[in-house]
Design an enzyme around this catalytic site. Sequence first.
Site, mmCIF file in Angstrom:
data_model
loop_
_atom_site.group_PDB
_atom_site.id
_atom_site.type_symbol
_atom_site.label_atom_id
_atom_site.label_comp_id
_atom_site.label_asym_id
_atom_site.label_seq_id
_atom_site.Cartn_x
_atom_site.Cartn_y
_atom_site.Cartn_z
ATOM 1 C CG HIS A 35 16.605 -26.339 -44.618
ATOM 2 N ND1 HIS A 35 17.907 -26.760 -45.427
ATOM 3 C CD2 HIS A 35 17.172 -24.990 -44.229
ATOM 4 C CE1 HIS A 35 18.818 -26.120 -45.280
ATOM 5 N NE2 HIS A 35 18.570 -25.125 -44.545
ATOM 6 C CG HIS A 38 19.806 -28.278 -41.522
ATOM 7 N ND1 HIS A 38 18.725 -27.409 -41.905
ATOM 8 C CD2 HIS A 38 20.935 -27.571 -41.140
ATOM 9 C CE1 HIS A 38 19.247 -26.110 -41.529
ATOM 10 N NE2 HIS A 38 20.411 -26.223 -40.950
ATOM 11 C CB SER A 187 17.004 -21.365 -41.323
ATOM 12 O OG SER A 187 17.501 -22.803 -41.224
#
Length: 279
Positions: A35, A38, A187
């Site tokens: 996402h 990151h 996540s």
Amino acid sequence: MTQIIRKIADLRALVRGWKAAGEVVGVVPTMGALHDGHLSLARAAKADCQRVIVTIFVNPKQFNNPDDLKQYPRTETADAALLQTVGVDVIFAPQPDEVYPDGFTSTVSVGGVSEPLEGRMRPGHFDGVATVVTKLFGMTMADRGYFGQKDWQQLQVVLRLVRDLNLPITIVGCETIREADGLAMSSRNSRLTPEGRAIAGVLYAAISTAAEDIRAGQSDRMAIREAAEKLRHAGFDRVEYIELRDAETLMPSDDTRRPRRMLAAAWLDEVRLIDNIPV
């Protein structure tokens, strides 16, 4: 073009060439299901380093719940497309038997900072993190490693690991990336129901208010109790902990002369959410 490499020997051969040319190598360790949080780490690495490796490996040794490991999303094709837009050089996505070959018996364990909070709630979790991170640093031979501050305790474990073992890598902790309502990107957020997602931002709001109240002179215990009550009232299933700790050692602290961190973990829709903020 971002290259996907699955074998340690192939990665090392490439990195040796980069280093022979005097290039600085950065690594962003991930478990995939990427996402914007990151991607922000990858961008930070790109800004600092000539070469960037993002690792994608769902590490079985850091899951103490087999169902959690099974449910963890695996989205390599989508992840690769995202990383292509950032322009990372390599995705290192090894198979489990490449990381943990037959007969593997070693464990890296970090004492002290790994023991409270997440360490208490998830026995063995940080041994798994420390072991795989040590291996990934060795496999990638990176000069700099990038980690998000959302997992504050994990960041402190990695910093201590590198310091204690004299590993030749600089660790960079990057700011938490949040949704519009303050929810830390994770996540796991994709597993929330629409109803749960609508209230999940209360976690950040509650600990932010508690931190402000403590800075204004309210007692730590009262501010934390009120934060927990806000979560229960909003519809969270369970508050696992909200605690004020020394930012580096993660020991209980009432010393306002040292940096402190408020850390929280709570359950919503059978999803465990964590967050932290400075106080």
